[in-house]
Design an enzyme around this catalytic site. Structure first.
Site, PDB file in Angstrom:
ATOM      1  N   THR A  74       0.846  -1.200   0.000  1.00 48.31           N
ATOM      2  CA  THR A  74       0.000   0.000   0.000  1.00 48.31           C
ATOM      3  C   THR A  74       0.877   1.244   0.000  1.00 48.31           C
ATOM      4  O   THR A  74       0.698   2.160  -0.815  1.00 48.31           O
ATOM      5  CB  THR A  74      -0.937   0.011   1.225  1.00 48.31           C
ATOM      6  OG1 THR A  74      -1.760  -1.149   1.182  1.00 48.31           O
ATOM      7  CG2 THR A  74      -1.814   1.254   1.252  1.00 48.31           C
ATOM      8  N   CYS A 328     -17.720  -7.340   2.522  1.00 50.41           N
ATOM      9  CA  CYS A 328     -18.610  -7.503   3.680  1.00 50.41           C
ATOM     10  C   CYS A 328     -18.401  -6.408   4.705  1.00 50.41           C
ATOM     11  O   CYS A 328     -18.504  -6.633   5.913  1.00 50.41           O
ATOM     12  CB  CYS A 328     -18.382  -8.848   4.328  1.00 50.41           C
ATOM     13  SG  CYS A 328     -18.351 -10.203   3.185  1.00 50.41           S
TER      14      CYS A 328
END
Ligand SMILES: *Cc1c(COP(=O)(O)O)cnc(C)c1O
Length: 388
Positions: A74, A328
């Site tokens: 990242t 989710c």
């Protein structure tokens, strides 16, 4: 066999016991700061860091001075994208990427757009591929960067990095690749492919979490970046902050193991993946492969199951630690943007499962998974046909 079975190797991998052993001394007696120049604690920490830099460089065919340590892929993606844009912005500010990159590429690109840059998001074909011709057509006179991943984290599709590199080189545009899923799994050499910046994450190939690297080509062309974290001038001024020596040692060790074992492991993992796929497909109708049938990571299998509901499927598969085709994060799960971009309909995206196979997966576990999936899907289909 212990349950649940871990089949989520694209989310993260366990630390290899050899990696853990290599790291331990650097938590204990060898705790020095690699930036301390006045005593042996610092010198030995620095030696360990430089050895790791060599190990990482060797895995991808680069030179150790071309490796910058970061906290993971990242951060490496952020440094690559903001760093290049920050350095070259006066030249223009157009970036080419794809619509199905990891969020760690897409979110920095969106931020660049808010700052006045323009970004082209290439559309994948139904197998998730981006072809080099799409890249060629998208490059403009003001393009500063192309960012296309090496292998996809969700669908496992592989990208034609060498072919794209020929085009970016010809056009004089930097080429960045998020290789978090490819490194240590498939051969990737910065000598064979004209890729100028490469993001690496240790925890995707049996190293610890929270550490990674950015490869920056040193010449022809020499990549110049504006640093994003300032303070102290570590890592040649490109990434300040005290180095996480044990984690970096772990990354180096994981890289050395990968370099030695990659080929054999890829063969073994591919065999297990094919066994899982054939087992499921021969036992069930209405199973669709998401991603490319041939150009695929060894350890990835992403399947959509027709005529079942995604949520019930996940509940039914609790003995298998797998990942689903929905995010989710909310009470209303959104189908994966990746599967949607491939043209998979909403229901099938919800009822899609990513199986991630890796170094410690056994044949016994695969056979159990096959049985479990067939049994669960058949059971759910029976219930829904009774209810209809
Ligand atoms: C895991 C992953 C990342 C994020 O890496 P971290 O080291 O966890 O920050 C980025 N891109 C891809 C393709 C990944 O699979």
């Amino acid at each position: 066999m212990k349950l649940p079975i871990y089949l989520d190797y694209q989310a993260t991998t366990p630390v290899d016991p050899r990696v853990l052993e290599a790291m331990l001394p650097y938590f204990r007696e060898e705790f020095g700061n690699a930036a301390s120049r006045s005593h042996p604690f610092g010198w030995r920490a620095r030696e360990a860091v430089e050895r790791a830099r060599e190990q990482v460089a060797r895995l991808i065919g680069g030179a150790s001075r071309e490796i910058i340590f970061t906290s993971g892929a990242t951060e490496s993606n952020n440094l690559a994208i903001f760093g290049v844009a920050g350095m070259l912005e006066p030249k223009g500010g157009h970036v080419v990427t794809s619509a199905i990159e990891h969020h760690a590429v897409l979110d920095p690109c969106r931020q660049l757009e808010r700052q006045g840059h323009e970004v082209t998001y290439l559309r994948p074909d139904p197998g998730g591929r981006i072809e080099q011709e799409q890249v060629r057509e998208a490059i403009r006179d003001d393009t500063i960067l192309v960012s296309i991943m090496a292998a996809h984290n969700e669908i496992g599709t592989l990208y034609p990095i060498a072919d794209i590199g020929r085009i970016t080189r010809e056009r004089g545009v930097y080429f960045h690749s998020d290789a978090a899923q490819a490194i240590g799994k498939i051969p990737l050499s910065v000598r064979d492919a004209a890729v100028d910046l490469v993001s690496i994450s240790a925890h995707k190939f049996y190293g610890p979490k929270g550490v990674g690297a950015l490869y920056l080509r040193g010449r022809d062309p020499r990549v110049r970046l504006s640093p994003q974290i300032l303070g102290g001038g570590h890592e040649r001024g490109l990434r300040s902050g005290t180095l996480n020596v044990p984690a970096i040692v772990g990354l180096g060790c994981a890289a050395e193991i990968a370099a030695a074992e990659l080929e054999e492991e890829a063969t073994r993992v591919t065999r297990l993946r094919d066994r899982l796929q054939q087992g499921i497909v021969s036992g069930l109708r209405g199973v669709r492969l998401n991603g490319h049938p041939g150009q695929r990571l060894p350890g990835n299998l992403n399947l959509g199951f027709q005529w079942v509901q995604g949520e019930s499927l996940l509940i039914g598969l609790q003995d298998l630690s797998v990942s689903s085709g929905s995010a989710c994060t909310s009470s209303h799960p959104e189908p994966s943007y990746v599967l949607r971009a491939l043209g998979v309909d909403k229901d099938l995206a919800h009822a899609s499962i990513r199986f991630g196979i890796g170094r410690f997966t056994t044949e016994e576990e695969i056979d159990f998974a096959v049985k479990k999936v067939i049994e669960t899907v058949k059971g759910l289909r029976e219930i829904s046909s009774v209810m209809r």
